[in-house]
Design a protein around this motif. Structure first.
Motif: not given
Length: 754
Positions: A319, A335, A337, A342
């Motif tokens: 990230i 992000a 995410d 991650a």
């Protein structure tokens, strides 16, 4: 001369024009003629000559800041941010109060991902020229928003819209700033109004789609991303936003298609990371690792990459590492995410690095490999079982940390039922079996559709994989008796005919052979051999044990057939010929051969298939990745193709290969009815291909079902299933070589309790 193909003569003339140009020429002549020479050379494929021309111009006109800025524009155009920044910085030294110099320096720093420095230069340019029409105010607002300074960004966007009401990018930035500030009612109202006024605002559609994906509103994200992609499918960040929306809706295989399409127009680490993320979400860890290794390296607990393909960077997690690419492109601070995903991909990269040494003669560090495997397999999510089994499988293949491999398989045992309940279970359970199929499809510009298989079948495959992996890990540690127990369970649990079942039988034969149970070992070897394609290495193992047990080879052909591969295998393979077959030891695992594709991309080109292409194919459908039109935005990059296997490994040059003129596809159809010939709907019909892939469809209201497959000289096994029913026959073996197979029917009856 360049237009007429005289490259050297053309370059010589252009260089002469630069050399003879007077230093006091007019700005019009300089900007219209001399400064265009490097770009003209570059667009004609003469990059080196273009750079040399730019250097000559700099040397001759470098004392003029405005001409330096014009030359910096050439470097910006070819995305050489460092060179553009160097020239712009020199212009700033020559003219510190020239707003344009600070603006160009800001742009150069921006594309070099030095975003804080770029924002400072935009700010200075705006101070020097508050009425600038070069978009400086919007550029500063964008980078403020990218840095999480939404309040400052909002004020600048509103000022920009006051000066230029038609600035669509500023309008998009204002909407997204409101959302960043948590002013959702106002932001959504502005979003709706802006899109009603201009439905083609690509910056807003893409930015909002990504923003909603980053804030866990997958449905809204998907709605906007589809509009963005429809408007401009070649914009890579639209496809990234679409992939994130689809992943948020538990549809990673559709997300994969979006990203593979995007990779035709972009080549930067974020794209590879996003593709690896969706592959990981589907349990395709081997493919995900291969994609990660294309852009990332792992060293000393740091991930390294060249951002934008040229800027070295390293960080402790994905990230942080990839944030500059996102913030520079779509100005999003957050992000789309999450830390867990991650961390899994970082652990996968670390594990792949630890188990894939460049020098194969160097022994793997068992402690490092075991630690990396455990880290990758850790967690409490529903995909953990698949990570455990994947990591165990790699350790077993590498012959390292075998006790860790056994422990991982044992840990997976208790969570099988949970694992087969996820939306991508059919793909995740069969990741290894689907690998060759997917490689072939991707090489042809398609991605495979894999219909959902029944949960009970998937559970049996997954349990069987646990037992086989545990048994094989024990066998390779010399714990033969324990291995036999696990391998017998695997052989009993796995659906008959699938590749893993054949592998388990062979493994069991090897373990029994090692334990001294020669006759029983021979029986399992033969059963495994007869259920697959003729294999010269395996036949040699069987012949050796058969002769050792029985004193001769008499009667063996009656059990496993004549040596059908002997004619195509050289008795003494030559070292200079690729594909020479080496006889494996009895304990060797099933070879990972490049199997024929088990799915035909749709639509598929009509070609005369080779012998390899006419081999068994079993997945009903594949989705073709759209082929975009060429664009100046970037070169088209095709997905990495898997090498086509030779029709017969080890074939002698003087042995003719028979090429079968088979149809590209055939159709298997049938009906499920009761004894009164009334159709039975919603019957799950399972098809097991010759390569062992498990597929499924459901009968319609008329009791009909169908599969589109590739021709095969071996059989497709068809099995009906429905709760509360029994069927006659229980299954059927269908050979579909060159004709459609119709009326593959079954009769169902309501089962009665005893």
């Amino acid at each position: 001369r360049l237009k007429n193909g005289d490259t050297l003569g053309g370059i010589e003339q252009l260089v002469l024009a630069i050399n003879e140009a007077p230093t006091n020429m007019s700005d019009k002549l300089f900007s219209g003629v001399v400064s265009q020479i490097p770009l003209n050379l570059f667009y004609r494929g003469q990059r080196n000559a273009a750079i040399e021309a730019a250097q000559k111009i700099e040397k001759k006109f470098g004392a003029d800041p405005k001409r330096l800025l014009t030359l910096a524009g050439f470097y910006l155009g070819i995305e050489e941010g460092n060179e553009a920044a160097r020239l712009a910085a020199e212009a700033v030294k020559l003219a510190p109060d020239l707003a344009e110099a600070h603006h160009v320096l800001g742009r150069a720093l921006h594309i070099s991902l030095r975003l804080d420095e770029a924002a400072a230069e935009y700010k200075r340019a705006l101070e020097l020229d508050p009425n600038s029409k070069k978009g400086t105010r919007r550029s500063l607002a964008d980078l403020n928003r990218a840095a999480g300074k939404a309040e400052e960004a909002l004020e600048l966007y509103r000022e920009q819209l006051g000066a230029e009401p038609s600035d669509k990018a500023a309008r998009a930035g204002m909407v997204l700033s409101l959302l960043d500030l948590g002013r959702f009612d106002e932001g959504n109202k502005e979003l709706t109004a802006t899109l009603q006024e201009d439905p083609r605002n690509l910056a807003l559609l893409t930015g909002a789609a990504y923003w909603f994906a980053a804030h866990n509103e997958a449905d809204r994200s998907l709605e906007l991303a589809r509009k963005s992609v429809q408007l401009e499918p070649r914009y890579t960040w639209s496809q990234i936003a679409l992939a994130r929306a689809l992943t948020g809706n538990k549809r990673p295989m559709e997300a994969e298609r979006a990203l593979r399409f995007a990779r035709q127009y972009g080549n930067f680490p974020t794209l590879d990371y996003e593709l690896a993320n969706v592959l990981s979400a589907a349990g395709l860890y081997e493919e995900a690792a291969e994609v990660l290794l294309q852009s990332f390296t792992f060293k000393d607990d740091k991930i390294e990459a060249r951002l934008a393909g040229r800027i070295p960077a390293q960080e402790s997690d994905f990230i942080l590492l990839l944030a500059p690419e996102r913030r520079a492109a779509i100005f999003q601070f957050a992000a789309a995410d999450n830390k867990n995903d991650a961390a899994i991909l970082k652990a996968l990269l670390a594990f792949a690095t630890a188990t894939n040494q460049a020098n194969e003669s160097v022994k793997l560090d068992e402690a490092i490999v075991a630690g990396a495997a455990k880290e990758f397999a850790s967690g409490a999510d529903d995909m953990r079982v698949y990570r455990q089994l994947y990591a165990a499988g790699v350790l077993i293949r590498k012959g390292v940390a075998l006790q860790t491999a056994y422990e991982l398989t044992e840990a997976a045992r208790s969570s099988v039922e949970t694992a087969v309940g996820i939306p991508v279970a059919t793909v995740a359970v069969q990741a290894e079996e689907l690998r060759d199929i997917r490689a072939r499809a991707i090489a042809k510009g398609a991605t495979p559709d894999v219909p959902d298989a029944p949960r009970n079948v998937l559970a049996n495959i997954l349990r069987g994989r646990v037992e086989d992996s545990a048994g094989w890990a024990l066998y390779n540690q010399g714990k033969t008796d324990e291995a036999i127990e696990h391998l017998k369970r695997a052989a009993g649990i796995l659906p008959e005919g699938i590749p893993l079942w054949r592998t388990a039988l062979w493994h069991l034969g090897a373990a029994l052979d090692q334990a001294g149970n020669k006759q029983e070992a021979l029986a399992y070897y033969i059963k495994s051999y007869n259920s697959g394609d003729p294999d010269p290495g395996r036949r040699a193992v069987i012949e050796h044990l058969y002769q050792k047990t029985n004193g001769s080879l008499d009667g063996l052909d009656e059990q496993i057939g004549a040596n059908r591969v002997a004619a195509s295998i050289s008795p003494q393979p030559r070292a200079d010929r690729p594909g020479a077959v080496q006889t494996p030891s009895p304990s060797a695992p099933e070879p990972q051969t490049a199997a024929s594709p088990e799915l035909t991309p749709t639509p598929a080109p009509v070609v005369a298939p080779t012998a390899a292409e006419a081999a068994p194919v079993a997945i009903p459908e594949a989705t073709q990745t759209p082929t975009p039109s060429p664009t100046a935005e970037g070169p088209v990059q095709s997905p990495a193709a898997s090498p086509e296997p030779s029709p017969s490994a080890g074939t002698q040059e003087d042995v003719p290969v028979i090429r079968l003129k088979a149809r590209a596809t055939v159709k298997i159809t049938g009906t499920v009815r009761d004894a009164n010939k009334a159709p039975i709907s919603n019957v799950v019909v399972v098809l097991i291909s010759p390569r062992g892939t498990v597929l499924a469809t459901t009968t319609d209201t008329e009791g009909n079902y169908s599969f589109i497959v590739s021709p095969s000289q071996q059989g497709y096994r068809v099995i009906p299933s429905k709760d509360g029913y029994t069927f006659q026959p229980v299954d059927k073996l269908v050979v579909s070589f060159n004709e459609d197979q119709k009326e593959v029917g079954f009769v169902g009856a309501v089962s009665r309790a005893p």
